[in-house]
Design a protein around this motif. Structure first.
Motif, PDB file in Angstrom:
ATOM      1  N   GLY B 112      -0.101   2.732   4.136  1.00 44.33           N
ATOM      2  CA  GLY B 112      -0.952   2.317   3.027  1.00 44.33           C
ATOM      3  C   GLY B 112      -0.650   3.117   1.769  1.00 44.33           C
ATOM      4  N   THR B 113      -1.295   2.709   0.691  1.00 43.47           N
ATOM      5  CA  THR B 113      -1.116   3.397  -0.582  1.00 43.47           C
ATOM      6  C   THR B 113      -2.425   4.074  -0.946  1.00 43.47           C
ATOM      7  OG1 THR B 113       0.365   1.624  -1.228  1.00 43.47           O
ATOM      8  CG2 THR B 113      -0.371   3.085  -2.983  1.00 43.47           C
ATOM      9  N   TYR B 114      -2.342   5.330  -1.286  1.00 44.89           N
ATOM     10  CA  TYR B 114      -3.552   6.089  -1.586  1.00 44.89           C
ATOM     11  C   TYR B 114      -3.437   6.748  -2.959  1.00 44.89           C
ATOM     12  CZ  TYR B 114      -3.725   5.665   3.497  1.00 44.89           C
ATOM     13  OH  TYR B 114      -3.708   5.174   4.765  1.00 44.89           O
ATOM     14  N   LYS B 115      -4.466   6.593  -3.752  1.00 45.21           N
ATOM     15  CA  LYS B 115      -4.503   7.282  -5.051  1.00 45.21           C
ATOM     16  C   LYS B 115      -4.934   8.714  -4.791  1.00 45.21           C
ATOM     17  CE  LYS B 115      -4.201   3.887  -8.348  1.00 45.21           C
ATOM     18  NZ  LYS B 115      -2.747   3.722  -8.275  1.00 45.21           N
ATOM     19  N   VAL B 116      -4.214   9.664  -5.362  1.00 50.41           N
ATOM     20  CA  VAL B 116      -4.571  11.070  -5.150  1.00 50.41           C
ATOM     21  C   VAL B 116      -4.674  11.810  -6.481  1.00 50.41           C
ATOM     22  CG1 VAL B 116      -3.634  11.310  -2.832  1.00 50.41           C
ATOM     23  CG2 VAL B 116      -2.128  11.667  -4.802  1.00 50.41           C
ATOM     24  N   ARG B 117      -5.458  12.877  -6.434  1.00 51.87           N
ATOM     25  CA  ARG B 117      -5.512  13.798  -7.572  1.00 51.87           C
ATOM     26  C   ARG B 117      -4.875  15.103  -7.126  1.00 51.87           C
ATOM     27  NH1 ARG B 117     -10.401  11.399  -7.907  1.00 51.87           N
ATOM     28  NH2 ARG B 117     -11.450  13.088  -6.804  1.00 51.87           N
ATOM     29  N   VAL B 118      -4.020  15.630  -7.978  1.00 48.11           N
ATOM     30  CA  VAL B 118      -3.295  16.854  -7.637  1.00 48.11           C
ATOM     31  C   VAL B 118      -3.615  17.920  -8.672  1.00 48.11           C
ATOM     32  CG1 VAL B 118      -1.014  17.889  -7.319  1.00 48.11           C
ATOM     33  CG2 VAL B 118      -1.437  15.580  -6.516  1.00 48.11           C
ATOM     34  N   LYS B 119      -3.825  19.128  -8.184  1.00 46.02           N
ATOM     35  CA  LYS B 119      -4.152  20.235  -9.076  1.00 46.02           C
ATOM     36  C   LYS B 119      -3.391  21.457  -8.593  1.00 46.02           C
ATOM     37  CE  LYS B 119      -8.189  22.879 -10.492  1.00 46.02           C
ATOM     38  NZ  LYS B 119      -9.638  22.995 -10.385  1.00 46.02           N
ATOM     39  N   GLY B 120      -2.822  22.174  -9.531  1.00 48.71           N
ATOM     40  CA  GLY B 120      -2.099  23.377  -9.120  1.00 48.71           C
ATOM     41  C   GLY B 120      -1.459  24.077 -10.303  1.00 48.71           C
ATOM     42  N   LYS B 140       4.463   4.986   4.929  1.00 49.07           N
ATOM     43  CA  LYS B 140       5.106   3.810   5.507  1.00 49.07           C
ATOM     44  C   LYS B 140       6.060   4.246   6.607  1.00 49.07           C
ATOM     45  CE  LYS B 140       7.111  -0.586   4.260  1.00 49.07           C
ATOM     46  NZ  LYS B 140       8.023  -1.286   3.371  1.00 49.07           N
ATOM     47  N   GLY B 141       5.775   3.764   7.797  1.00 48.21           N
ATOM     48  CA  GLY B 141       6.655   3.998   8.943  1.00 48.21           C
ATOM     49  C   GLY B 141       7.010   5.456   9.164  1.00 48.21           C
ATOM     50  N   GLY B 142       6.008   6.336   9.124  1.00 50.87           N
ATOM     51  CA  GLY B 142       6.247   7.750   9.413  1.00 50.87           C
ATOM     52  C   GLY B 142       6.826   8.532   8.256  1.00 50.87           C
ATOM     53  N   LYS B 143       7.044   7.859   7.121  1.00 44.58           N
ATOM     54  CA  LYS B 143       7.540   8.547   5.934  1.00 44.58           C
ATOM     55  C   LYS B 143       6.471   8.544   4.856  1.00 44.58           C
ATOM     56  CE  LYS B 143      12.542   8.130   6.137  1.00 44.58           C
ATOM     57  NZ  LYS B 143      13.719   7.691   5.387  1.00 44.58           N
ATOM     58  N   ILE B 144       6.553   9.507   3.978  1.00 35.74           N
ATOM     59  CA  ILE B 144       5.576   9.598   2.892  1.00 35.74           C
ATOM     60  C   ILE B 144       6.318   9.569   1.560  1.00 35.74           C
ATOM     61  CG2 ILE B 144       3.863  11.071   1.782  1.00 35.74           C
ATOM     62  CD1 ILE B 144       3.118  12.148   4.506  1.00 35.74           C
ATOM     63  N   LEU B 145       5.853   8.696   0.684  1.00 37.53           N
ATOM     64  CA  LEU B 145       6.416   8.652  -0.656  1.00 37.53           C
ATOM     65  C   LEU B 145       5.388   9.259  -1.614  1.00 37.53           C
ATOM     66  CD1 LEU B 145       9.084   6.898  -0.515  1.00 37.53           C
ATOM     67  CD2 LEU B 145       8.079   5.605  -2.385  1.00 37.53           C
ATOM     68  N   ALA B 146       5.773  10.288  -2.319  1.00 36.82           N
ATOM     69  CA  ALA B 146       4.847  10.948  -3.241  1.00 36.82           C
ATOM     70  C   ALA B 146       5.310  10.688  -4.662  1.00 36.82           C
ATOM     71  CB  ALA B 146       4.803  12.439  -2.962  1.00 36.82           C
ATOM     72  N   LYS B 147       4.397  10.132  -5.474  1.00 35.87           N
ATOM     73  CA  LYS B 147       4.758   9.812  -6.854  1.00 35.87           C
ATOM     74  C   LYS B 147       3.700  10.361  -7.787  1.00 35.87           C
ATOM     75  CE  LYS B 147       7.106   5.405  -6.080  1.00 35.87           C
ATOM     76  NZ  LYS B 147       7.088   3.996  -6.418  1.00 35.87           N
ATOM     77  N   ALA B 148       4.135  10.853  -8.935  1.00 33.67           N
ATOM     78  CA  ALA B 148       3.175  11.324  -9.941  1.00 33.67           C
ATOM     79  C   ALA B 148       3.877  11.395 -11.290  1.00 33.67           C
ATOM     80  CB  ALA B 148       2.630  12.697  -9.571  1.00 33.67           C
ATOM     81  N   GLY B 149       3.070  11.368 -12.326  1.00 28.40           N
ATOM     82  CA  GLY B 149       3.614  11.525 -13.667  1.00 28.40           C
ATOM     83  C   GLY B 149       2.660  12.338 -14.485  1.00 28.40           C
TER      84      GLY B 149
END
Lengths: 299, 186
Positions: B112-120, B140-149
């Motif tokens: 699935g696709t999840y909206k996340v907030r990242v702080k650091g 997706k299928g045991g892999k994770i795609l992480a995207k941010a801008g």
């Protein structure tokens, strides 16, 4: 037993959480390579592939063309009469091309003797860091020049080969730190025809060049050639140039003072008539503008 | 005694479990665009050698970006980037250490696709600054795609753009992160 647990449990938990905390802090170290960092070639030893007159250990990147406009004005000691030599100018236009990481070639034309010149520069060894590092760059240069002036004496039989000079050079350089780069340049110049019997056809010399960066965009530079078998008549001198590189975004300006007027190797190494001792020094500048002819894919 | 055993077992499995919960890549994709508004040329660079590790148990997220890995269309841009702006020799890496703040909302075991907030904290050019941004986690299928801008102001990181190039290089850089993470097996 229950007392024991009551005492031990907080201790275990404290240790466990501290371990966990450490682990979240050091995720990156889990995947970091323990072996040496990857090999990287040392770049930006000089701002430009020329120190001032001499070739430098620096190469143009592949696909880059360097358009160079060089000026050497008249002797400064002529004073106000010629505005410290600025009335007269000798120039060279040149195009240099980066072909490979360690291969470049160029050509140019000088007003001095209406000479055409061309060269190939190749580095079998390049200074690098990381795995399989190497301490210095060795660049080999081979070039020739063609004098296109009219024959001085058309009544005699003149040979085309008399117009040709050659030079062979090894540039051995090292970028010692971000600011200091030094190089030695053993050079042999062969002239098919020399005007006087006191001058050798094969002239051996040893050059020295370097730069000290004063700031991110300004560097102090110099190059000098010592001639081993110089002409016995003492007409010519060892060329010494001292200057500074100023980088302004797209351009590099190399401003300098030199006793040499020629802007190719046979001309400035074997035909420098000015003497620093007598104040026969000229102001000059090299203007370098690079163009990216072949763009690299980045996306 | 019974309680002690239970707790011990729980702690032990907790330790063992950690390694499988981490996802990583060593070929993370990071692009930046610092083109000024009316610039005649694009000031963009790309890096395909960024390290990223995500701990799905805690939501901790860390990046290590080798600055020398940024590639540009023009060699001179790359030289200026390394020599004049980020000073790669002095500060060879940029690092981000932070976490996903709405960690509980992501089900890493379910596609699935999840909206996340990242702080650091982002450390770049020797300066540490807090970054807060929104991103996307794609499972997706045991892999994770992480995207941010996100956008950084260059001066915040002590990167000064001289006026002669200010018409080309903007005061801010838009950074886009795109990492495909695989399970970290130790």
């Amino acid at each position: 037993m229950s007392k024991f647990i009551k005492l031990l449990l907080p201790a275990i938990l404290a240790i466990a959480t501290s371990l966990r905390a450490q682990e979240t802090e050091d995720l990156l170290s889990l995947v970091e390579d323990e072996k040496e960092p990857k090999k990287e070639f040392v770049k930006s030893a000089f701002k430009s592939p020329r120190v001032i007159n001499s070739h430098s250990m620096e190469f143009l990147s592949p696909g880059v063309m360097d358009f160079r406009i060089l000026h050497r004005f008249g002797p400064v000691d002529q004073g106000l009469k010629t505005l410290f030599g600025l009335d007269q100018a000798s120039m060279r236009l040149g195009f240099d091309f980066g072909l490979r990481r360690n291969l470049m070639a160029g050509f140019g034309r000088s007003t001095y003797k209406k000479e055409l010149d061309g060269y190939i520069k190749y580095a079998p060894l390049m200074q690098s860091t990381g795995e399989g590092q190497f301490p210095f760059t060795l660049a080999l240069v081979a070039g020739m020049t063609l004098n296109t002036l009219e024959w001085q004496d058309p009544s005699i039989e003149n040979y085309f080969s008399s117009r040709l000079n050659y030079y062979f050079q090894a540039v051995i350089g090292r970028k010692f730190s971000e600011s200091v780069t030094l190089q030695v340049i053993p050079t042999m110049v062969h002239k098919n025809l020399v005007p006087l019997h006191t001058q050798p056809n094969d002239l051996y010399s040893l050059g020295f060049g370097g730069r000290i960066k004063m700031s991110k965009r300004i560097a102090f530079t110099w190059d000098y050639f010592y001639r081993f078998n110089a002409d016995t008549a003492g007409i010519y001198h060892n060329p010494l140039s001292i200057g500074c590189d100023i980088e302004t975004g797209g351009h590099v300006f190399q401003l300098h003072f030199s006793n040499a007027i020629g802007m190719n190797e046979p001309a400035f190494i074997t035909e420098t008539t000015g003497s620093w001792g007598k104040g026969e020094v000229r102001f000059g500048f090299n203007l370098s503008r690079v163009f990216q002819l072949k763009k690299k894919k980045t996306a | 005694m019974k309680r002690f055993l239970i707790i011990s077992v729980f702690l032990l499995t907790g330790f063992l479990g950690i390694a499988q919960d981490k996802y990583y890549t060593k070929a993370g994709n990071i692009q930046f665009d610092a083109t000024a508004a009316k610039s005649p040329e694009k000031i963009t660079g790309g890096n395909h050698a960024s390290v990223c590790v995500l701990d799905t148990k805690t939501g901790a997220l860390q990046f290590s970006v080798p600055m020398s890995g940024f590639e540009f269309e023009k060699a001179l841009m790359q030289e200026h980037f390394n020599e004049n702006y980020v000073e790669t020799k002095l500060f060879p890496k940029a690092e981000f250490r932070g976490s996903i703040t709405n960690h509980a909302a992501v089900q890493y075991s379910k596609d699935g696709t999840y909206k996340v907030r990242v702080k650091g904290n982002l450390v770049m050019h020797g300066v540490t600054k807090e970054v807060v941004t929104e991103g996307e986690i794609l499972v997706k299928g045991g892999k994770i795609l992480a995207k941010a801008g996100f956008t950084v102001t260059l001066l915040d990181y002590n990167i000064k753009i001289p006026t002669v190039v200010a018409d080309k290089v903007g005061a801010q850089a838009r950074i886009v992160v795109d990492c495909s993470l695989e399970p970290l097996v130790k």
